[in-house]
Design an enzyme around this catalytic site. Structure first.
Site, PDB file in Angstrom:
ATOM      1  N   SER A  56       0.744  -1.117  -0.012  1.00 20.27           N
ATOM      2  CA  SER A  56       0.062  -0.140   0.035  1.00 20.27           C
ATOM      3  C   SER A  56       0.918   1.297   0.213  1.00 20.27           C
ATOM      4  CB  SER A  56      -0.845  -0.040   1.232  1.00 20.27           C
ATOM      5  OG  SER A  56      -0.117   0.390   2.300  1.00 20.27           O
ATOM      6  N   ASP A  57       0.478   2.454  -0.390  1.00 18.99           N
ATOM      7  CA  ASP A  57       0.829   3.658   0.044  1.00 18.99           C
ATOM      8  C   ASP A  57       0.763   3.825   1.452  1.00 18.99           C
ATOM      9  OD1 ASP A  57       2.389   6.058  -0.554  1.00 18.99           O
ATOM     10  OD2 ASP A  57       1.525   6.441  -2.351  1.00 18.99           O
ATOM     11  N   TRP A  58       1.621   4.976   1.640  1.00 16.90           N
ATOM     12  CA  TRP A  58       1.702   5.249   3.485  1.00 16.90           C
ATOM     13  C   TRP A  58       0.129   5.389   3.892  1.00 16.90           C
ATOM     14  CZ3 TRP A  58       6.169   6.406   6.023  1.00 16.90           C
ATOM     15  CH2 TRP A  58       5.882   7.030   7.404  1.00 16.90           C
ATOM     16  N   ALA A  59      -0.268   4.316   4.837  1.00 17.27           N
ATOM     17  CA  ALA A  59      -1.470   4.459   5.456  1.00 17.27           C
ATOM     18  C   ALA A  59      -2.434   4.401   4.583  1.00 17.27           C
ATOM     19  CB  ALA A  59      -1.418   5.371   6.497  1.00 17.27           C
TER      20      ALA A  59
END
Length: 748
Positions: A280-283
């Site tokens: 995933s991208d950040w969070a």
């Protein structure tokens, strides 16, 4: 430092590690090793592999988590000793002895910073782009980073979007070719090589189409457009062997990419056969709650895992909820095992099980001389000459005094551009310093910046710049953007030069002295009025560590500009989105419509032409895609093709003669465009299908040959089938998307 002291015993115990790579295992052996590990792993250990964290400053806080096997990856850690210490725990104090994978945003260089990706794209040179990524990989790997979150291969057609700086431009084909080059550079010939780092093409998919150019915003990309425009660079990345993929922040048609089964499972896995892992991208897993796609972290984790996200970047939702979701039968053990398989596969291919440590005794490769030379060459080839009236450039021996003005003349941090976490401005060579070092004993250099930084609204310093201009033979105005004005979350609605830079250029131009405007920026800017009062314009997307010497060489003719625009430059923001491969309308612009100030009073409603254009800006851009001048000139003649009619399985040979008609040895970038005149759905007015760099000595003529397989004309048609449709095609070969020689052919 506290962590290092606590586990210093581990560092003493570190074995001597050879940096020699070992041959990679065959696929069958890799799979066998994976299955052996999976059979022995507990559920908690499996979840740990799916968990990536950004570690706290005090690393001792995560020692127990590493010991339990509850962390599979860390990012943003670049201390080799700390990395070795964590790996020592993972390899010797955990039950399964699975190494960590260390990730970092290494976007356009690690220590030696190359031009931003948009700048590198202006070179139209895959080999140069590959070399830049290789330098970045060698430097990053030497510090323990074996995974980068690049290349960004979003198609970017809105310069308001700050992340256009990280992109390779607006064109699907150019982005595909250069994206593959970056992947090849990062990953090298073998991921097992200790100097190789795993690439992570991002953002999957459509992020570049964010509404209003506002970062993280929604997109609405129909499937046909998704497949024809936005997905091809990612398909090329899979074919090139990209190790990992990253999801994007945006939702498309209401479905966040991190929870989108269609793109992650159907397209990426089933259609394309991708065998790496998806992060995933950040969070972005937990951010699906903000989207309104999940009511809480538990539902977000469920939707991400079931969609096909193998590793959660920092949200902690997998660690918190996977076990519970499994017990509730909302996810399956098969899904968990598949995610872990994908992660282990890349760790094995990287050779981390055999060689998890950084060789801290090796000589430093950071800022190596050969790296700096390559960065300089990249900056040279990335520069685009947009205007050169009266051949003011290159500067000649008659120039005795130069006025250097503008906030970007000596801005060592800002010329590095966005995403340079590890770059050091103390190594940056600025234009002012390069000019002083190279020409200070030959030419008098008067430096008066006029404004302190790009957003500086104060005008009191302009008087000194004007005075310098009056006492000089030529003015070099270094303007543009600070690095903070582009990149993630740095979207703009106004693309004019910020602060008082317009006033500065106008003021020095009023002295009557020729003004050479040198722009360093992270995006296309609306510089029409600045270009109008400038004798020459040299555009440099933030050029990196060696931008100064590169620009100095270009200004004085030691190097000749060859860059071409990888993105269209609009006249005004209101024209956006504006790109060369747009579809036609039922009433296309004819070139003779009445403009706003020419409209007669009480004109009839239908008297202005009734075609597709803006009354106050017209139809054309300020500068088109593919545009770029040289100190020399080029003539295209004698376009010919191998056949007028072809079958869908054949290839067309396209030939043209290009002559360097000027007095400088130079390189031209010849571009081949095609239009499918009639399709089952509307097709673009022009599509880039090939390009080549053509070095030519003054007066020299070369025959340039392109081979165009008809399969390159395929697209997803009305029935969503990927086919080459029979019909008429136009073809151009020329110096940019608006000029060139034209012919036609038929596909039967």
């Amino acid at each position: 430092m506290k962590f290092i002291k606590i586990i210093s015993a581990y560092l003493i115990m570190l074995p001597l590690v050879s940096c020699q790579s070992t041959p990679g295992d065959a696929s069958s052996n890799v799979d066998r090793n994976i299955e052996t590990l999976l059979k022995e792993m507990t559920l908690e250990e499996k979840i740990g592999q799916m968990n990536q964290i950004s570690p706290p400053e005090d690393l001792s806080q995560i020692v127990d988590l590493v010991k339990k096997g509850e962390i599979g990856s860390v990012l943003n850690l670049v201390d080799p000793e700390a990395i070795n210490a964590l790996q020592q725990i993972a390899m010797e104090e955990t039950r399964m002895k699975i190494p960590l994978i260390v990730g970092r945003d290494v976007i356009h260089g690690f220590k030696t910073i190359f031009p931003i990706p948009l700048g590198q794209a202006a070179s139209f040179n895959p080999e140069l782009v590959k070399e830049g990524a290789r330098v970045a990989a060698v430097e990053a790997a030497s510090q323990g980073v074996r995974w980068t979150f690049a290349p960004m291969i979003d198609i970017a057609r809105d310069p308001r979007w700050g992340r256009i700086a990280e992109s390779l431009g607006e064109d699907t084909y150019l982005t595909s070719v250069l994206g593959v080059a970056m992947i090849d550079g990062f990953q090298g010939d073998n991921l097992n090589d200790p100097t190789s780092i795993a690439a992570c093409p991002k953002h999957f998919v459509g992020y570049g189409a964010a509404e209003s150019g506002k970062d993280y915003n929604s997109t609405f990309i129909p499937e046909r457009t998704l497949r024809n425009v936005y997905l091809p660079p990612f398909k090329a990345a899979v074919d090139a062997g990209a190790a990992t993929f990253m999801t994007s922040f945006n939702d498309n048609d209401g479905v966040p990419s991190t929870g989108n089964r269609f793109i992650l499972d159907q397209v990426l896995r089933k259609e394309w056969g991708f065998t790496g892992f998806v992060v995933s991208d950040w969070a972005s897993v937990s951010e699906m709650i903000n989207h309104g796609f999940a009511k809480d972290g538990k539902e977000a984790a469920m939707k991400a895992i079931n969609a096909g996200v193998d590793m959660d970047m920092v949200s902690g939702t997998y660690v918190a909820y996977v076990k519970e979701l499994l017990n509730e039968k909302k996810i399956t053990m098969q899904t968990i095992d598949d995610a872990v398989r994908n992660i282990l596969r890349i760790k094995i291919k990287l050779g981390l099980f055999e060689n998890p440590y950084v060789d801290i005794s090796a000589s430093s490769v950071l800022y190596a001389e050969e790296h700096l030379l390559k960065a300089k060459e990249a900056a040279v080839q990335s520069a685009i000459l947009l205007k050169n009236d009266n051949e003011i450039l290159p500067l000649n021996e008659s120039i005795k005094t130069i006025a250097v003005v503008g906030p970007m003349a000596d801005a060592p941090h800002d010329q590095l551009g966005t995403w340079i976490f590890d770059g050091d401005k103390n190594y940056t060579q600025t234009p002012l310093k390069a000019l002083q070092a190279e020409y200070g004993d030959k030419v008098r250099i008067l430096y008066a910046p006029g404004t302190a930084y790009s957003r500086d609204m104060r005008t009191e310093g302009i008087a000194a710049a004007v005075n310098a201009a009056r006492n000089a033979d030529v003015v070099l105005a270094f303007v543009g953007e600070e690095s903070i004005l582009s990149g993630e979350a740095h979207s703009l609605t106004n693309l004019d030069l910020q602060g008082a830079q317009n006033e500065l250029i106008a003021a020095v131009a009023k002295t009557g002295k020729p003004v050479v405007t040198v722009v360093m920026a992270g995006r296309p800017l609306t510089i029409g009025r600045d270009a109008e009062v400038s004798e020459a314009v040299l555009y440099n997307f933030h050029p990196g560590t060696m931008g100064g010497p590169a620009i100095a060489d270009l200004l004085f003719g030691k190097a000749v500009p060859s860059g071409k625009l990888p993105v269209t430059f609009p006249k005004v923001v209101g024209q956006i989105p504006m790109y060369h491969s747009h579809n036609n309308t039922g009433r296309p612009y004819q070139g003779n419509e009445t403009m706003l100030q020419d409209i007669p009073l009480e004109a009839g409603q239908t008297s202005l032409g009734n075609t597709s254009f803006h009354l106050d800006a017209g139809f054309d851009p300020l500068y088109p895609f593919g545009y770029g001048l040289s100190y020399s000139t080029f003539s295209y003649t004698n376009l010919r093709i191998s056949a007028d009619k072809l079958k869908t399985t054949e290839s067309l040979t396209v030939m043209t003669d290009i002559t360097n008609t000027g007095k400088y040895d130079a390189t031209e970038i010849a571009q081949l465009y095609v239009q499918d005149c009639f399709g089952s759905v509307t097709r673009p007015v022009k599509e880039l299908k090939d390009f080549t760099r053509v070095p030519l000595k003054a007066g020299e003529t070369k025959t340039v040959t392109f081979t165009l397989p008809m399969e390159k004309l395929a697209y997803y048609n009305l029935d969503m089938n990927y086919v080459v449709e029979a019909g008429e095609f136009k073809l151009w070969v020329g110096p940019n998307s608006q000029e060139g020689l034209k012919t036609a052919f038929v596909v039967e």
